[in-house]
Design a protein around this motif. Structure first.
Motif, short mmCIF file in Angstrom:
data_model
loop_
_atom_site.label_atom_id
_atom_site.label_comp_id
_atom_site.label_asym_id
_atom_site.label_seq_id
_atom_site.Cartn_x
_atom_site.Cartn_y
_atom_site.Cartn_z
N ILE A 157 18.29 -1.92 0.29
CA ILE A 157 16.96 -1.44 0.69
C ILE A 157 17.02 -0.72 2.04
N THR A 158 17.76 -1.29 2.99
CA THR A 158 17.84 -0.64 4.30
C THR A 158 18.63 0.65 4.24
N GLU A 159 19.45 0.82 3.23
CA GLU A 159 20.30 2.01 3.14
C GLU A 159 19.64 3.17 2.40
N ILE A 160 18.70 2.89 1.51
CA ILE A 160 18.11 3.99 0.73
C ILE A 160 16.68 4.33 1.12
N PHE A 161 16.04 3.50 1.98
CA PHE A 161 14.67 3.78 2.42
C PHE A 161 14.65 4.01 3.93
N ILE A 162 13.80 4.95 4.37
CA ILE A 162 13.62 5.15 5.80
C ILE A 162 12.79 4.00 6.37
N GLN A 163 12.77 3.87 7.67
CA GLN A 163 12.19 2.71 8.35
C GLN A 163 10.74 2.44 7.94
N SER A 164 9.93 3.46 7.79
CA SER A 164 8.51 3.25 7.51
C SER A 164 8.28 2.66 6.12
N THR B 130 7.79 -2.46 2.98
CA THR B 130 7.15 -2.39 1.67
C THR B 130 8.17 -2.49 0.55
N ALA B 131 9.34 -1.86 0.75
CA ALA B 131 10.39 -1.92 -0.27
C ALA B 131 10.88 -3.36 -0.43
N TYR B 132 10.96 -4.11 0.68
CA TYR B 132 11.34 -5.52 0.59
C TYR B 132 10.29 -6.32 -0.19
N VAL B 133 9.02 -6.02 0.05
CA VAL B 133 7.94 -6.69 -0.69
C VAL B 133 8.05 -6.35 -2.18
N PHE B 134 8.24 -5.07 -2.50
CA PHE B 134 8.39 -4.64 -3.89
C PHE B 134 9.57 -5.34 -4.55
N ASN B 135 10.69 -5.40 -3.82
CA ASN B 135 11.90 -6.05 -4.32
C ASN B 135 11.64 -7.53 -4.63
N GLY B 136 10.99 -8.22 -3.68
CA GLY B 136 10.72 -9.65 -3.87
C GLY B 136 9.77 -9.91 -5.03
N VAL B 137 8.70 -9.13 -5.11
CA VAL B 137 7.72 -9.30 -6.18
C VAL B 137 8.36 -9.02 -7.54
N THR B 138 9.11 -7.91 -7.62
CA THR B 138 9.79 -7.56 -8.88
C THR B 138 10.76 -8.66 -9.29
N ASN B 139 11.54 -9.13 -8.34
CA ASN B 139 12.53 -10.16 -8.60
C ASN B 139 11.88 -11.43 -9.15
N TRP B 140 10.81 -11.89 -8.49
CA TRP B 140 10.18 -13.14 -8.91
C TRP B 140 9.39 -13.00 -10.19
N ILE B 141 8.77 -11.84 -10.42
CA ILE B 141 8.06 -11.64 -11.69
C ILE B 141 9.05 -11.65 -12.85
N GLN B 142 10.18 -10.96 -12.69
CA GLN B 142 11.19 -10.94 -13.75
C GLN B 142 11.77 -12.34 -13.97
N LEU B 143 12.00 -13.07 -12.89
CA LEU B 143 12.51 -14.44 -13.01
C LEU B 143 11.50 -15.33 -13.73
N LYS C 88 13.15 10.70 14.80
CA LYS C 88 12.50 12.02 14.85
C LYS C 88 11.90 12.39 13.50
N ALA C 89 12.63 12.04 12.41
CA ALA C 89 12.17 12.42 11.07
C ALA C 89 10.86 11.72 10.70
N ILE C 90 10.73 10.45 11.08
CA ILE C 90 9.50 9.74 10.69
C ILE C 90 8.37 9.97 11.71
N ARG C 91 8.70 10.51 12.89
CA ARG C 91 7.71 10.87 13.92
C ARG C 91 6.71 9.75 14.19
N GLY C 92 7.21 8.55 14.36
CA GLY C 92 6.34 7.42 14.72
C GLY C 92 5.38 6.99 13.63
N GLU C 93 5.71 7.28 12.36
CA GLU C 93 4.84 6.85 11.26
C GLU C 93 4.75 5.33 11.23
#
Length: 202
Positions: free
Chosen positions: A167-174, A178-191, A23-28
């Motif tokens: 990521i699944t616990e602090i971000f809403i579904q919509s 993108t948060a997974y993409v951000f996490n992966g990119v950040t992780n690999w750039i830092q590595l 209901k909160a994301i209203r089909g975003e």
């Protein structure tokens, strides 16, 4: 579907959470990376994710893996047997990550992270001391090997097991894809940066 996933029982609390989020994301639709970076509503979640991922890279797990071969060699383990010890290190990480799955709900994410980071920092301090005193006593190299295993176990119980589901616990579904993409990119750039800089530091 919930019963098929979790088995029989009362799952109404979880279903209600899902319904209220729907209901909160209203089909975003799923947000883009640009939306994630611009939206002030998720700014603190993004900063938290960035800091946790950065700490995971900077705590030194890659460095311990880098030096593990020389630590095992100096402990007197024959080169032909070192791959078995390395396999033991990997198995320790897997088992400790599984153990984290059982502990995370009881102990809490913050507690597991802080306690694990504390143990890891102390272990690295002791490992530095034992590597400096490697030739002083016959038992010191064995302490170094034990400290490698303690470090890897702490990593698996703490950041290794806690960061992935964060990521699944602090971000809403919509925002989750993108948060997974951000996490992966950040992780690999830092590595990548660590991989380039570390040989010069050594």
């Amino acid at each position: 579907a919930v019963k098929q996933l979790w088995g029989d029982g009362d799952h109404m609390a979880e279903i209600n959470d899902m319904m209220s989020e729907q209901k909160a994301i209203r089909g975003e639709k799923a947000k883009s990376v640009w939306d994630l970076l611009r939206d002030r509503a998720v700014r603190w979640q993004l900063i938290s994710l960035f800091l946790v991922v950065s700490c995971m890279q900077l705590i030194g797990a890659n460095v311990v893996y880098f030096y593990a071969y020389s630590i095992f060699t100096k402990a007197g383990i024959p080169p032909a047997q070192i791959h078995y010890v390395s396999l033991g290190v990997g198995t320790t990480e897997i088992l400790s990550t599984v153990l984290c799955g059982f502990l995370v709900e009881r102990a809490g994410r913050k507690t597991l992270l802080w306690k694990s980071y504390t143990v890891m920092a102390l272990t690295l301090g002791l490992l530095t001391a034992t590597l400096s005193l490697q030739d002083s006593f016959f038992w010191v190299p064995y302490c170094s090997v034990a400290l490698v295993f303690i470090f890897i176990m702490s990593f698996g119980i703490g950041p290794g097991g806690v960061v992935c589901p964060l990521i699944t616990e602090i971000f809403i579904q919509s925002y989750r894809p993108t948060a997974y993409v951000f996490n992966g990119v950040t992780n690999w750039i830092q590595l990548f940066i660590l991989g380039l800089v570390f040989p010069f530091i050594v």
